[in-house]
Scaffold this motif. Sequence first.
Motif, PDB file in Angstrom:
ATOM      1  N   ILE A   7      12.555 -19.423  61.491  1.00  0.00           N
ATOM      2  CA  ILE A   7      13.571 -20.455  61.344  1.00  0.00           C
ATOM      3  C   ILE A   7      14.404 -20.684  62.553  1.00  0.00           C
ATOM      4  N   MET A   8      14.484 -19.956  63.331  1.00  0.00           N
ATOM      5  CA  MET A   8      15.224 -20.327  64.810  1.00  0.00           C
ATOM      6  C   MET A   8      14.245 -20.978  65.438  1.00  0.00           C
ATOM      7  N   ALA A   9      13.120 -20.887  65.444  1.00  0.00           N
ATOM      8  CA  ALA A   9      12.396 -21.945  66.442  1.00  0.00           C
ATOM      9  C   ALA A   9      12.390 -23.412  65.590  1.00  0.00           C
ATOM     10  N   ALA A  10      12.481 -23.359  64.440  1.00  0.00           N
ATOM     11  CA  ALA A  10      12.668 -24.569  63.780  1.00  0.00           C
ATOM     12  C   ALA A  10      13.912 -25.467  63.999  1.00  0.00           C
ATOM     13  N   PHE A  11      14.866 -24.461  64.078  1.00  0.00           N
ATOM     14  CA  PHE A  11      16.398 -25.008  64.370  1.00  0.00           C
ATOM     15  C   PHE A  11      16.468 -25.489  65.712  1.00  0.00           C
ATOM     16  N   TYR A  12      15.883 -24.724  66.806  1.00  0.00           N
ATOM     17  CA  TYR A  12      15.937 -25.285  68.008  1.00  0.00           C
ATOM     18  C   TYR A  12      14.982 -26.588  68.162  1.00  0.00           C
ATOM     19  N   ARG A  13      13.894 -26.729  67.601  1.00  0.00           N
ATOM     20  CA  ARG A  13      13.145 -27.942  67.464  1.00  0.00           C
ATOM     21  C   ARG A  13      13.752 -29.116  66.805  1.00  0.00           C
ATOM     22  N   PHE A  14      14.804 -28.792  65.963  1.00  0.00           N
ATOM     23  CA  PHE A  14      15.546 -29.949  65.329  1.00  0.00           C
ATOM     24  C   PHE A  14      16.620 -30.225  66.219  1.00  0.00           C
ATOM     25  N   ARG A  15      17.116 -29.245  66.802  1.00  0.00           N
ATOM     26  CA  ARG A  15      18.283 -29.606  67.886  1.00  0.00           C
ATOM     27  C   ARG A  15      17.558 -30.642  69.059  1.00  0.00           C
ATOM     28  N   ASP A  16      16.561 -30.059  69.625  1.00  0.00           N
ATOM     29  CA  ASP A  16      15.975 -30.710  70.617  1.00  0.00           C
ATOM     30  C   ASP A  16      15.404 -32.201  70.104  1.00  0.00           C
ATOM     31  N   ALA A  17      15.063 -32.392  68.985  1.00  0.00           N
ATOM     32  CA  ALA A  17      14.668 -33.533  68.493  1.00  0.00           C
ATOM     33  C   ALA A  17      15.739 -34.748  68.229  1.00  0.00           C
ATOM     34  N   LEU A  18      16.865 -33.878  67.905  1.00  0.00           N
ATOM     35  CA  LEU A  18      18.267 -34.898  67.843  1.00  0.00           C
ATOM     36  C   LEU A  18      18.377 -35.330  69.190  1.00  0.00           C
ATOM     37  N   MET A  19      18.412 -34.414  70.251  1.00  0.00           N
ATOM     38  CA  MET A  19      18.893 -34.817  71.544  1.00  0.00           C
ATOM     39  C   MET A  19      17.829 -35.613  72.113  1.00  0.00           C
ATOM     40  N   ALA A  20      16.513 -35.516  71.753  1.00  0.00           N
ATOM     41  CA  ALA A  20      15.791 -36.659  72.342  1.00  0.00           C
ATOM     42  C   ALA A  20      15.351 -37.880  71.837  1.00  0.00           C
ATOM     43  N   GLN A  21      16.199 -37.923  70.561  1.00  0.00           N
ATOM     44  CA  GLN A  21      16.015 -39.215  69.564  1.00  0.00           C
ATOM     45  C   GLN A  21      14.485 -39.310  68.903  1.00  0.00           C
ATOM     46  N   ASP A  22      14.097 -38.170  68.933  1.00  0.00           N
ATOM     47  CA  ASP A  22      12.615 -37.962  68.421  1.00  0.00           C
ATOM     48  C   ASP A  22      12.416 -38.160  67.086  1.00  0.00           C
ATOM     49  N   THR A  23      12.617 -39.183  66.366  1.00  0.00           N
ATOM     50  CA  THR A  23      12.453 -39.488  64.990  1.00  0.00           C
ATOM     51  C   THR A  23      11.188 -38.978  64.353  1.00  0.00           C
ATOM     52  N   GLN A  24      10.028 -38.855  64.924  1.00  0.00           N
ATOM     53  CA  GLN A  24       8.938 -38.406  64.539  1.00  0.00           C
ATOM     54  C   GLN A  24       9.263 -36.748  64.249  1.00  0.00           C
ATOM     55  N   ALA A  25       9.528 -35.910  64.938  1.00  0.00           N
ATOM     56  CA  ALA A  25       9.893 -34.513  65.082  1.00  0.00           C
ATOM     57  C   ALA A  25      10.787 -34.513  63.893  1.00  0.00           C
ATOM     58  N   LEU A  26      12.055 -35.242  63.817  1.00  0.00           N
ATOM     59  CA  LEU A  26      13.129 -35.023  62.898  1.00  0.00           C
ATOM     60  C   LEU A  26      12.364 -35.427  61.616  1.00  0.00           C
ATOM     61  N   ASP A  27      11.516 -36.234  61.301  1.00  0.00           N
ATOM     62  CA  ASP A  27      10.674 -36.642  59.996  1.00  0.00           C
ATOM     63  C   ASP A  27      10.138 -35.482  59.684  1.00  0.00           C
ATOM     64  N   GLU A  28       9.643 -34.733  60.414  1.00  0.00           N
ATOM     65  CA  GLU A  28       8.715 -33.560  59.912  1.00  0.00           C
ATOM     66  C   GLU A  28       9.567 -32.481  59.728  1.00  0.00           C
TER      67      GLU A  28
END
Length: 126
Positions: A7-28
Motif C-alpha cells: 500500500i505504501m509503495a502504491a501511495f508513493y507511486r500515486f504521489r509521484d504520478a501526480l507530481m509528474a502529471q503521469d496520467t497513465q500511472a494515475l489511471d492504473e
Amino acid sequence: MSHDADIMAAFYRFRDALMAQDTQALDELMAIDYRSYNLRGHLEERDLVLDVYRPGGASLEEWDLTDLQLEVFPEVGILTGRGRIAGSSQGHTWSHDLRFCDVWVLREGAWQILLSQATPMEHPEE
C-alpha cells in the motif's frame, strides 16, 4: 512484500504520478469508482482528477508528509497523515497544510486508491 509495504509503495507511486502529471500511472492506480473531497469539501470524480493533472494542467511541486498512519484489513487499507502541498494551476501558485485520509482497495491483485479526503489545517504546527 506485506500489504503494508504494498500500500505504501502504491501511495508513493500515486504521489509521484501526480507530481509528474503521469496520467497513465494515475489511471492504473485509481480505482474506476475513485472519488475525492478536496480542501473546499467539493466532490471530485476520477475523470476530473485525471484531467486536472494531465500534462499542461495543474502542477504539484511539493508534497511533504508527516504522521503517516496505516491500518490494513484483508482488502482495504486506510492511510492518514499530515502534509504540505504546493503547486500552480492556470498561472496561480498555491500551498496548503492539510490532514488527509485515503482509502485503498485490493482489486485483481493490485492496490488502488478508492477515496481521498483532505482537510485544511489553519495551524499546522499544532
